[in-house]
Scaffold this active site. Sequence first.
Site, PDB file in Angstrom:
ATOM      1  N   HIS A  86      -0.351  -7.058 -11.978  1.00 63.34           N
ATOM      2  CA  HIS A  86      -1.173  -7.335 -10.805  1.00 63.34           C
ATOM      3  C   HIS A  86      -2.550  -7.843 -11.229  1.00 63.34           C
ATOM      4  CE1 HIS A  86       1.165  -4.682  -7.726  1.00 63.34           C
ATOM      5  NE2 HIS A  86       1.943  -5.511  -8.407  1.00 63.34           N
ATOM      6  N   GLU A  88      -5.481  -6.928 -10.229  1.00 62.70           N
ATOM      7  CA  GLU A  88      -6.411  -5.823 -10.482  1.00 62.70           C
ATOM      8  C   GLU A  88      -6.150  -5.205 -11.858  1.00 62.70           C
ATOM      9  OE1 GLU A  88      -5.404  -5.921  -6.022  1.00 62.70           O
ATOM     10  OE2 GLU A  88      -4.314  -6.120  -7.897  1.00 62.70           O
ATOM     11  N   CYS A 114      -2.687  -2.274  -4.054  1.00 69.26           N
ATOM     12  CA  CYS A 114      -1.513  -1.421  -3.840  1.00 69.26           C
ATOM     13  C   CYS A 114      -1.802  -0.006  -4.331  1.00 69.26           C
ATOM     14  CB  CYS A 114      -0.301  -2.012  -4.568  1.00 69.26           C
ATOM     15  SG  CYS A 114      -0.371  -1.834  -6.368  1.00 69.26           S
ATOM     16  N   CYS A 117      -2.339   0.216  -8.215  1.00 69.14           N
ATOM     17  CA  CYS A 117      -3.629  -0.323  -8.656  1.00 69.14           C
ATOM     18  C   CYS A 117      -4.780   0.602  -8.270  1.00 69.14           C
ATOM     19  CB  CYS A 117      -3.839  -1.721  -8.113  1.00 69.14           C
ATOM     20  SG  CYS A 117      -2.827  -2.962  -8.960  1.00 69.14           S
TER      21      CYS A 117
END
Length: 181
Positions: A86, A88, A114, A117
């Site tokens: 991801h 992040e 999410c 994260c």
Amino acid sequence: MSTPAPHRPSKDQYFLLIALAARTRADCLGRRVGAVITRDARVLSTGYNGTPFGMPNCSDGGCHRCSRRDDDGLRGGAYDICICVHAEQNALLTAARFGQQTLGASMTTTTQPCFGCLKEMLQAGISEVRYLHPWDPMEAYDDRALVQQYAALRARFDAFSQVGDPAMDTPELFGAFLEQS
């Protein structure tokens, strides 16, 4: 006669623009996301979602989940078979790789983070989260206990808020730049 000063974006808008620019490097066939970590109003690192170093990109068949986008069984889930990192996560890992301390830093991302994260950001000491595109955890998880845990994670940040207007995020935003490459 003096020329009026050009409009300058706020710091939150500026960092969002950087996250949007980082997103242009994402190769996910589903949702492209960009993120930036800042501390003391300075950029520490950026990230975008995509396959790990040395792996084929999503558009080259590198992600099993992306290559099966039409499979209803994978829609909205099956992240355990997604090889992609991801945005992040990539921003956090880039900061770590280059020795940038994230304790007390802020994360600005193009999409509300999410569950996973958020956990990682808390562990890395991120204190503020800002995002452009919101989503509804109940719609995503369809489980009240998970929604409550997500809310508990959100509450641990000093700030967790939407920044910017998602309607302004159009394909033309960086279109002229991307067409030149």
